[in-house]
Design an enzyme around this catalytic site. Structure first.
Site, PDB file in Angstrom:
ATOM      1  N   CYS A  29      76.733 -32.745  -3.655  1.00  0.00           N
ATOM      2  CA  CYS A  29      76.570 -34.135  -4.096  1.00  0.00           C
ATOM      3  C   CYS A  29      77.549 -34.458  -5.233  1.00  0.00           C
ATOM      4  O   CYS A  29      77.361 -34.012  -6.364  1.00  0.00           O
ATOM      5  CB  CYS A  29      75.115 -34.353  -4.545  1.00  0.00           C
ATOM      6  SG  CYS A  29      74.804 -35.968  -5.282  1.00  0.00           S
ATOM      7  N   CYS A  32      76.022 -36.249  -8.202  1.00  0.00           N
ATOM      8  CA  CYS A  32      75.195 -35.327  -8.989  1.00  0.00           C
ATOM      9  C   CYS A  32      76.074 -34.556  -9.975  1.00  0.00           C
ATOM     10  O   CYS A  32      75.730 -34.416 -11.152  1.00  0.00           O
ATOM     11  CB  CYS A  32      74.467 -34.339  -8.083  1.00  0.00           C
ATOM     12  SG  CYS A  32      73.377 -35.130  -6.876  1.00  0.00           S
TER      13      CYS A  32
END
Length: 104
Positions: A29, A32
């Site tokens: 991600c 993230c």
């Protein structure tokens, strides 16, 4: 303080800290990874809150505690109980949820 858990034991960590903000993310991600250093900086500014990073792919039991379906997800826990969450990649939303837990 900012801690990245190394095992699927989030509930134990929640039970030991009155105010917790959890970032659920994953290695794949991108958002993230971009938010993680910002979360670390917030942890320095809010010493009364325990900031936790959970790899949602590695630790499914921890992920269930906030019913995480999308990443990145930020979840507030107070006294070991789930309070609220926001799915965001925007730093201003992260600050809002941090202020929310600081006020609890």
């Amino acid at each position: 303080m900012f801690v990245e858990i190394a095992e699927d034991n989030l509930q134990e960590v929640l039970n030991q800290n009155p105010k917790v903000l959890v970032q659920f993310g994953a290695t794949w991600c991108g958002n993230c990874r971009l938010l993680k250093p910002k979360v670390k900086r917030l942890a320095e500014a809010y010493p009364e809150i325990q900031f936790i990073y959970v790899d949602a792919e590695k630790f499914p039991e921890s992920r269930k505690l906030a019913e995480v379906n999308n990443l990145p997800t930020f979840a507030i826990f107070k006294d070991g109980k789930f309070v609220n969450q926001v799915v965001t990649s925007k730093e201003e939303h992260l600050k809002e949820i941090t202020n929310e837990i600081a006020g609890l």
